[in-house]
Each structure stands twice: as C-alpha cells, then as structure tokens.
Design a protein around this motif. Structure first.
Motif, PDB file in Angstrom:
ATOM      1  N   LEU A  19     -12.859  13.964  11.183  1.00 43.35           N
ATOM      2  CA  LEU A  19     -13.933  14.956  11.078  1.00 43.35           C
ATOM      3  C   LEU A  19     -13.756  15.889   9.886  1.00 43.35           C
ATOM      4  CD1 LEU A  19     -14.520  15.808  14.843  1.00 43.35           C
ATOM      5  CD2 LEU A  19     -15.869  14.303  13.373  1.00 43.35           C
ATOM      6  N   ALA A  20     -12.552  15.948   9.318  1.00 43.66           N
ATOM      7  CA  ALA A  20     -12.295  16.797   8.157  1.00 43.66           C
ATOM      8  C   ALA A  20     -12.587  16.082   6.841  1.00 43.66           C
ATOM      9  CB  ALA A  20     -10.847  17.278   8.178  1.00 43.66           C
ATOM     10  N   GLY A  21     -12.939  14.801   6.885  1.00 45.45           N
ATOM     11  CA  GLY A  21     -13.215  14.051   5.662  1.00 45.45           C
ATOM     12  C   GLY A  21     -11.988  13.324   5.153  1.00 45.45           C
ATOM     13  N   ILE A  22     -12.125  12.693   3.969  1.00 42.33           N
ATOM     14  CA  ILE A  22     -11.063  11.842   3.434  1.00 42.33           C
ATOM     15  C   ILE A  22     -10.145  12.577   2.469  1.00 42.33           C
ATOM     16  CG2 ILE A  22     -12.402   9.732   3.738  1.00 42.33           C
ATOM     17  CD1 ILE A  22     -12.818   9.723   0.657  1.00 42.33           C
ATOM     18  N   GLY A  23     -10.432  13.827   2.135  1.00 40.62           N
ATOM     19  CA  GLY A  23      -9.601  14.571   1.193  1.00 40.62           C
ATOM     20  C   GLY A  23      -8.237  14.895   1.778  1.00 40.62           C
ATOM     21  N   GLY A  24      -7.265  15.133   0.898  1.00 46.13           N
ATOM     22  CA  GLY A  24      -5.913  15.475   1.343  1.00 46.13           C
ATOM     23  C   GLY A  24      -5.274  14.305   2.068  1.00 46.13           C
ATOM     24  N   THR A  25      -4.686  14.578   3.218  1.00 42.95           N
ATOM     25  CA  THR A  25      -4.082  13.534   4.046  1.00 42.95           C
ATOM     26  C   THR A  25      -4.852  13.498   5.362  1.00 42.95           C
ATOM     27  OG1 THR A  25      -1.934  14.018   3.056  1.00 42.95           O
ATOM     28  CG2 THR A  25      -1.927  12.699   5.072  1.00 42.95           C
ATOM     29  N   PRO A  26      -5.833  12.605   5.478  1.00 41.75           N
ATOM     30  CA  PRO A  26      -6.662  12.577   6.693  1.00 41.75           C
ATOM     31  C   PRO A  26      -5.846  12.225   7.943  1.00 41.75           C
ATOM     32  CG  PRO A  26      -7.610  11.196   4.959  1.00 41.75           C
ATOM     33  CD  PRO A  26      -6.242  11.593   4.512  1.00 41.75           C
ATOM     34  N   THR A  27      -6.210  12.829   9.047  1.00 40.10           N
ATOM     35  CA  THR A  27      -5.655  12.464  10.347  1.00 40.10           C
ATOM     36  C   THR A  27      -6.672  11.531  10.987  1.00 40.10           C
ATOM     37  OG1 THR A  27      -4.540  14.593  10.526  1.00 40.10           O
ATOM     38  CG2 THR A  27      -4.839  13.323  12.566  1.00 40.10           C
ATOM     39  N   ILE A  96     -14.642   8.247   6.961  1.00 39.74           N
ATOM     40  CA  ILE A  96     -14.622   6.927   7.602  1.00 39.74           C
ATOM     41  C   ILE A  96     -13.682   6.012   6.815  1.00 39.74           C
ATOM     42  CG2 ILE A  96     -15.991   4.826   8.053  1.00 39.74           C
ATOM     43  CD1 ILE A  96     -16.643   7.005  10.029  1.00 39.74           C
ATOM     44  N   ALA A  97     -12.874   5.257   7.558  1.00 40.79           N
ATOM     45  CA  ALA A  97     -12.036   4.218   6.956  1.00 40.79           C
ATOM     46  C   ALA A  97     -12.331   2.934   7.712  1.00 40.79           C
ATOM     47  CB  ALA A  97     -10.557   4.578   7.062  1.00 40.79           C
ATOM     48  N   ALA A  98     -12.933   1.966   7.030  1.00 44.72           N
ATOM     49  CA  ALA A  98     -13.221   0.655   7.615  1.00 44.72           C
ATOM     50  C   ALA A  98     -12.179  -0.298   7.052  1.00 44.72           C
ATOM     51  CB  ALA A  98     -14.630   0.207   7.258  1.00 44.72           C
ATOM     52  N   MET A  99     -11.187  -0.651   7.872  1.00 42.45           N
ATOM     53  CA  MET A  99      -9.992  -1.331   7.386  1.00 42.45           C
ATOM     54  C   MET A  99      -9.871  -2.762   7.907  1.00 42.45           C
ATOM     55  SD  MET A  99      -8.802   1.137   5.565  1.00 42.45           S
ATOM     56  CE  MET A  99      -7.189   0.546   5.100  1.00 42.45           C
ATOM     57  N   SER A 100      -9.137  -3.586   7.154  1.00 42.04           N
ATOM     58  CA  SER A 100      -8.916  -4.980   7.528  1.00 42.04           C
ATOM     59  C   SER A 100      -7.891  -5.115   8.649  1.00 42.04           C
ATOM     60  CB  SER A 100      -8.420  -5.774   6.312  1.00 42.04           C
ATOM     61  OG  SER A 100      -7.178  -5.243   5.861  1.00 42.04           O
ATOM     62  N   ASP A 101      -7.061  -4.096   8.831  1.00 39.82           N
ATOM     63  CA  ASP A 101      -5.989  -4.133   9.824  1.00 39.82           C
ATOM     64  C   ASP A 101      -5.676  -2.692  10.210  1.00 39.82           C
ATOM     65  OD1 ASP A 101      -3.976  -5.105  11.440  1.00 39.82           O
ATOM     66  OD2 ASP A 101      -2.705  -5.836   9.825  1.00 39.82           O
ATOM     67  N   ASP A 102      -4.687  -2.499  11.079  1.00 39.42           N
ATOM     68  CA  ASP A 102      -4.271  -1.160  11.485  1.00 39.42           C
ATOM     69  C   ASP A 102      -3.935  -0.345  10.235  1.00 39.42           C
ATOM     70  OD1 ASP A 102      -2.503   1.045  12.335  1.00 39.42           O
ATOM     71  OD2 ASP A 102      -2.710   0.105  14.310  1.00 39.42           O
ATOM     72  N   ILE A 103      -4.462   0.867  10.152  1.00 35.88           N
ATOM     73  CA  ILE A 103      -4.313   1.696   8.953  1.00 35.88           C
ATOM     74  C   ILE A 103      -2.845   2.034   8.660  1.00 35.88           C
ATOM     75  CG2 ILE A 103      -4.540   3.997   9.981  1.00 35.88           C
ATOM     76  CD1 ILE A 103      -6.649   4.509   7.687  1.00 35.88           C
ATOM     77  N   ALA A 104      -1.984   1.957   9.679  1.00 38.62           N
ATOM     78  CA  ALA A 104      -0.561   2.242   9.494  1.00 38.62           C
ATOM     79  C   ALA A 104       0.206   1.027   8.971  1.00 38.62           C
ATOM     80  CB  ALA A 104       0.054   2.715  10.806  1.00 38.62           C
ATOM     81  N   ASN A 105      -0.410  -0.137   8.952  1.00 38.30           N
ATOM     82  CA  ASN A 105       0.266  -1.362   8.497  1.00 38.30           C
ATOM     83  C   ASN A 105       0.211  -1.487   6.983  1.00 38.30           C
ATOM     84  OD1 ASN A 105       0.755  -1.997  11.145  1.00 38.30           O
ATOM     85  ND2 ASN A 105      -0.767  -3.621  11.259  1.00 38.30           N
ATOM     86  N   ASP A 106       1.302  -1.954   6.419  1.00 36.14           N
ATOM     87  CA  ASP A 106       1.382  -2.216   4.988  1.00 36.14           C
ATOM     88  C   ASP A 106       0.374  -3.302   4.609  1.00 36.14           C
ATOM     89  OD1 ASP A 106       2.507  -1.872   2.430  1.00 36.14           O
ATOM     90  OD2 ASP A 106       3.787  -3.624   2.708  1.00 36.14           O
ATOM     91  N   GLY A 107      -0.426  -3.058   3.582  1.00 37.53           N
ATOM     92  CA  GLY A 107      -1.363  -4.063   3.091  1.00 37.53           C
ATOM     93  C   GLY A 107      -2.742  -4.029   3.719  1.00 37.53           C
ATOM     94  N   ALA A 108      -2.979  -3.145   4.703  1.00 37.47           N
ATOM     95  CA  ALA A 108      -4.343  -3.016   5.244  1.00 37.47           C
ATOM     96  C   ALA A 108      -5.224  -2.477   4.123  1.00 37.47           C
ATOM     97  CB  ALA A 108      -4.361  -2.079   6.443  1.00 37.47           C
ATOM     98  N   GLU A 109      -6.438  -2.999   4.031  1.00 33.88           N
ATOM     99  CA  GLU A 109      -7.323  -2.530   2.967  1.00 33.88           C
ATOM    100  C   GLU A 109      -8.728  -2.315   3.490  1.00 33.88           C
ATOM    101  OE1 GLU A 109      -7.216  -5.403  -0.156  1.00 33.88           O
ATOM    102  OE2 GLU A 109      -8.086  -6.973   1.058  1.00 33.88           O
ATOM    103  N   GLY A 110      -9.440  -1.455   2.780  1.00 32.79           N
ATOM    104  CA  GLY A 110     -10.814  -1.183   3.171  1.00 32.79           C
ATOM    105  C   GLY A 110     -11.373   0.025   2.446  1.00 32.79           C
ATOM    106  N   VAL A 111     -12.602   0.343   2.778  1.00 34.11           N
ATOM    107  CA  VAL A 111     -13.310   1.439   2.129  1.00 34.11           C
ATOM    108  C   VAL A 111     -13.047   2.743   2.886  1.00 34.11           C
ATOM    109  CG1 VAL A 111     -15.503   1.055   3.366  1.00 34.11           C
ATOM    110  CG2 VAL A 111     -15.519   2.154   1.136  1.00 34.11           C
ATOM    111  N   TRP A 112     -12.804   3.809   2.126  1.00 33.62           N
ATOM    112  CA  TRP A 112     -12.710   5.164   2.658  1.00 33.62           C
ATOM    113  C   TRP A 112     -13.858   5.938   2.032  1.00 33.62           C
ATOM    114  CZ3 TRP A 112      -7.193   7.690   2.761  1.00 33.62           C
ATOM    115  CH2 TRP A 112      -6.301   6.871   3.436  1.00 33.62           C
ATOM    116  N   ALA A 113     -14.604   6.668   2.840  1.00 41.44           N
ATOM    117  CA  ALA A 113     -15.713   7.446   2.302  1.00 41.44           C
ATOM    118  C   ALA A 113     -16.044   8.611   3.221  1.00 41.44           C
ATOM    119  CB  ALA A 113     -16.953   6.560   2.138  1.00 41.44           C
ATOM    120  N   ASP A 114     -16.462   9.716   2.614  1.00 36.50           N
ATOM    121  CA  ASP A 114     -17.059  10.802   3.378  1.00 36.50           C
ATOM    122  C   ASP A 114     -18.512  10.408   3.595  1.00 36.50           C
ATOM    123  OD1 ASP A 114     -14.813  12.400   3.600  1.00 36.50           O
ATOM    124  OD2 ASP A 114     -15.265  13.573   1.803  1.00 36.50           O
ATOM    125  N   CYS A 115     -18.902  10.311   4.850  1.00 38.06           N
ATOM    126  CA  CYS A 115     -20.226   9.791   5.201  1.00 38.06           C
ATOM    127  C   CYS A 115     -20.987  10.761   6.094  1.00 38.06           C
ATOM    128  CB  CYS A 115     -20.090   8.475   5.970  1.00 38.06           C
ATOM    129  SG  CYS A 115     -19.339   7.146   5.016  1.00 38.06           S
TER     130      CYS A 115
END
Length: 152
Positions: A19-27, A96-115
């Motif tokens: 809810l805080a957006g993608i800036g900084g270190t998102p939770t 929003i982070a739409a990822m190929s795998d768990d975001i904590a896993n090495d190599g997961a990829e996807g789009v991050w955007a404030d929507c």
C-alpha cells in the motif's frame, strides 16, 4: 497515434501488493487468492513514414502500456480484498509486483509498478462462487514501472 493491436502477455505465478508503493524497500504482501494473473504489455504506435519509404507506411513503438488483471473470489473480510477495495475507492496508488515465482526466491522476475485500480466488476455466475476481476494500470508516481529480477 494508434494503439498497437497485438499485446504481449505474460503469466505471473505470484502477485504481491504494498500500500506504500514500490519506492524504497517495499513490504510485499502476497495476494494468495489471486487467480488468472495476466500482465499485458502493449505499445502505442507512431507514424514515421517518409517519402523515401516508397509508399510503405513506417511505424515505431512509442509509450508502453501495462495492464495487470487478476481474479479473486469474493471473500467478505479478506484482508487482501479489503485493502484493494479501500485503495480503489480512495483512488490511491498500490505498489504491485507480478512475479514469476516467490518474490523472496533468487531469480524471480516480473513487473513492479505503482498502480491504481481501474476496475473491480463482480461476476456472479449461478453455478460457482462470486469472482471479482481486478484491473490495475501504472499511475502517476515518482517511481517508474520497472522489470525486476530478485537476488537472494
């Protein structure tokens, strides 16, 4: 400028919001109920035809458009639904982070955007649960939409 007609779609296995957006270190909070997640990339089209083109129209891709769509079952009291519903009615941004795998896993990829949420129609079929199709698009933000690859 006409919109491109052939979208490129990628399937995301995991969907997260902040809810805080993608800036900084998102939770990030995973939307565990998300189904049929689709990230669509399209490009606008600009006519760049010159006389030297021999009568053939020439085009170049311009602004990228990203749409993130997914379904969630209507579950009254779901913290994810309530958070997204609140953001929709307040017209506030959601990271929003739409990822190929768990975001904590090495190599997961996807789009991050404030929507912002552009649609939340309810589908009430007679023979199954009520679904909500949520449509998000990048909005005005100091953070540009980006493709991320995680490293653990």
């Amino acid at each position: 400028m006409a919109a491109a007609t052939t979208p490129v779609k990628s399937y995301a296995n995991k969907l997260y919001y902040c809810l805080a957006g993608i800036g900084g270190t998102p939770t990030w909070v995973e939307i565990t109920e998300a189904e049929n997640v689709t990230v669509t990339h399209t490009f606008g089209e600009s006519d760049v035809t010159t006389r030297g083109a021999g009568g053939v129209k020439q085009s170049e891709p311009v602004l990228q458009e990203i749409t993130i769509e997914f379904n969630v079952p209507y579950l009254p009291g779901s913290m994810h639904f309530l958070a997204l519903q609140g953001a929709a009615f307040a017209r506030s941004l959601v990271g929003i982070a739409a990822m190929s795998d768990d975001i904590a896993n090495d190599g997961a990829e996807g789009v991050w955007a404030d929507c912002k949420i552009f649609g939340m129609p309810f589908d009430e079929p007679i023979d199954k649960h009520v679904d909500i199709k949520i449509t998000l698009k990048p909005c005005y933000s100091t953070n540009a939409a980006t493709w991320q690859t995680t490293s653990a």
